[in-house]
Design an enzyme around this catalytic site. Structure first.
Site, PDB file in Angstrom:
ATOM      1  N   HIS B  12      87.344  89.665 -62.321  1.00  0.00           N
ATOM      2  CA  HIS B  12      87.354  89.630 -63.646  1.00  0.00           C
ATOM      3  C   HIS B  12      87.097  88.209 -63.839  1.00  0.00           C
ATOM      4  CE1 HIS B  12      91.781  89.750 -63.221  1.00  0.00           C
ATOM      5  NE2 HIS B  12      91.479  88.397 -63.108  1.00  0.00           N
ATOM      6  N   HIS B  59      96.444  85.828 -67.639  1.00  0.00           N
ATOM      7  CA  HIS B  59      96.474  84.375 -67.148  1.00  0.00           C
ATOM      8  C   HIS B  59      96.983  83.289 -68.218  1.00  0.00           C
ATOM      9  CE1 HIS B  59      93.029  86.902 -65.650  1.00  0.00           C
ATOM     10  NE2 HIS B  59      93.100  86.174 -64.339  1.00  0.00           N
ATOM     11  N   HIS B 197      89.033  83.545 -53.777  1.00  0.00           N
ATOM     12  CA  HIS B 197      89.037  82.231 -54.371  1.00  0.00           C
ATOM     13  C   HIS B 197      90.021  81.389 -54.538  1.00  0.00           C
ATOM     14  CE1 HIS B 197      90.563  84.799 -57.497  1.00  0.00           C
ATOM     15  NE2 HIS B 197      90.472  84.100 -58.515  1.00  0.00           N
ATOM     16  N   GLU B 244      95.149  88.155 -56.017  1.00  0.00           N
ATOM     17  CA  GLU B 244      94.916  88.974 -57.151  1.00  0.00           C
ATOM     18  C   GLU B 244      94.553  90.389 -56.420  1.00  0.00           C
ATOM     19  OE1 GLU B 244      93.415  86.151 -60.798  1.00  0.00           O
ATOM     20  OE2 GLU B 244      91.782  87.422 -59.748  1.00  0.00           O
TER      21      GLU B 244
END
Lengths: 147, 288
Positions: B12, B59, B197, B244
């Site tokens: 996302h 976030h 990431h 995540e």
């Protein structure tokens, strides 16, 4: 008995755990305040005065003024919160991530286009990958230091 | 009886939303990312569910450090796209499904998962970028998402995040909850975030293509084993934000094979590096 924190031996990485969160509460909540356009304007007009409204340590305030994200993280900042400072200054997430490596924006972007940073040598402190402390800063900035 | 028909998994990355919103999706940098979803957009049109149960993370948008719920279910009638510092994304409002959401909350809490119930919340790119990838650009006023969406936010910002094992078990609880809802609804469960990431420190930019794909292989074929992967492996191998991926295990846990049903069909699988700082992974599994 102490908590086990196996993530402490990863180079170039600060895990935002409950302890860091406690240290960085006001720093991160200051960042959160920048979600409002009026606050962004006030902050940009006088950063020091805006920061002095928050019960943050002087070190934390200085890391914000210097836009030194590595320092801010070591003092309890979290990247998703700190990103709001960058956004206030018109920086992209990639520019902010790149700034923590010492690489120029172009160098960092090129690294990502080439498939990103390899995990080789970057899994444990003491290996020889490019994220290890003895290879900082990275890119041309690091080469100049060696001359 | 409501049933889970399929699960969708996707990264996302916020820059994907920005690229679409600014009309950059056909530029050479972004074109391969969006091309990976061409099949998926058609698939969703052909298999539109009645409700999407969307596992994602906030976030530092709806949840500051004032409150950090590990699992939060959105029970509101609608959810506005959040202003994340650049103004809200120009996408349609997200319509919720309060009846099913409240039912799931009730059932899942009785199954010993202590959910936080959220009656008012804005949703950030974690929720709207997957919708954009799967539905394409939608006019914020005249457009609409194809069906109601139940937001399910997982804390993956402050460590420790829930374990893969816990997420996998939660997915099974959500499956039982959906199946006990007394209306013939087709429900899809989407798991979002990842893949490898790292957005911070000298190790920023870490990508681990081999690990990502091996993890995907295992998540498809042997999700129970995959759910045993400890936190430290995600952080070390897939970067501090790669963690995540535990959210994908919630969606995987809700599939039929986990409780003795048939193996799901892999309808689509896609992997691409990079989107900004991130490896993009995408998968569609259908219950047969």
């Amino acid at each position: 008995m102490a908590l086990e924190k196996p993530y402490k031996d990863i180079p170039g990485t600060i895990i935002f755990d409950a302890e860091q969160s406690r240290k960085g509460y006001h720093l991160n909540q200051f960042c959160m305040s920048l979600m409002k356009a009026a606050n962004r304007e006030r902050f940009k007009a006088n950063q020091r005065a805006y920061l002095d409204e928050w019960p943050m340590s002087e070190e934390q305030k200085q890391s914000v003024l210097d836009l030194d994200l590595n320092r801010a993280m070591s003092l309890g900042g979290n990247i998703y919160f700190l990103a709001k400072i960058g956004a206030t200054h018109g920086l992209s997430f990639q520019q902010m991530a790149g700034s923590m490596t010492g690489m120029s924006e172009a160098e960092y972007r090129d690294m990502m286009l080439a498939g990103g940073r390899s995990p080789e040598g970057n899994r444990y402190l003491g290996e020889d990958g490019d994220a290890q402390p003895h290879h900082q800063p990275q890119g041309q900035a690091g080469k100049k230091v060696e001359v | 009886m409501a049933k889970i028909t399929a699960s969708v998994y996707t990264s996302h990355v916020p820059a994907i939303g920005a690229a679409l919103d600014l009309g950059k999706d056909q530029e050479p940098y972004w074109q391969p990312v969006f091309a990976g979803y061409d099949y998926s957009k058609q698939w969703l049109k052909d298999n539109t569910p009645d409700v999407i149960f969307m596992v994602y993370n906030d976030h530092a948008t709806a949840f500051s450090l004032d409150m950090i719920p590990t699992f939060a279910i959105g029970t509101a009638a609608d959810f506005a796209p959040a202003d994340e510092g650049f103004g809200p994304r120009p996408v349609p409002k997200v319509i919720g499904h309060p009846e099913l959401a409240s039912h799931i909350a009730h059932s899942v809490i009785e199954q010993d998962f202590d959910l936080c119930i959220v009656n008012k919340m804005d949703v950030d790119h974690g929720l709207t970028v997957p919708l954009s990838l799967m539905c394409g650009r939608q006019d914020p006023v005249h457009g609409a998402w194809p069906c109601p969406v139940i937001p399910f936010a997982v804390n993956v910002v402050q460590y420790p995040v829930p374990s893969g094992r816990r997420c996998f078990a939660l997915g099974q609880a959500i499956r039982r909850a959906v199946q006990s809802f007394d209306a013939d609804l087709k429900v899809q469960i989407w798991g979002t975030g990842g893949m490898s990431h790292q957005l911070q420190g000298a190790r920023a930019g870490l990508i681990n293509r081999e690990w990502d794909n091996a993890w995907l292989d295992q998540m498809i074929a042997d999700p129970r084993a995959c759910s045993q992967v400890p936190h430290i492996d995600y952080v070390r191998e897939a970067g501090s934000e790669g963690i995540e991926l535990v959210m994908w295990l919630i969606a995987r846990g809700a599939m039929a094979d986990v409780t003795g049903g048939a193996k799901p069909t892999v309808k689509h699988r896609f992997f691409h590096v990079p989107a900004s700082n991130t490896a993009v992974g995408h998968l569609i599994l259908e219950n047969t």
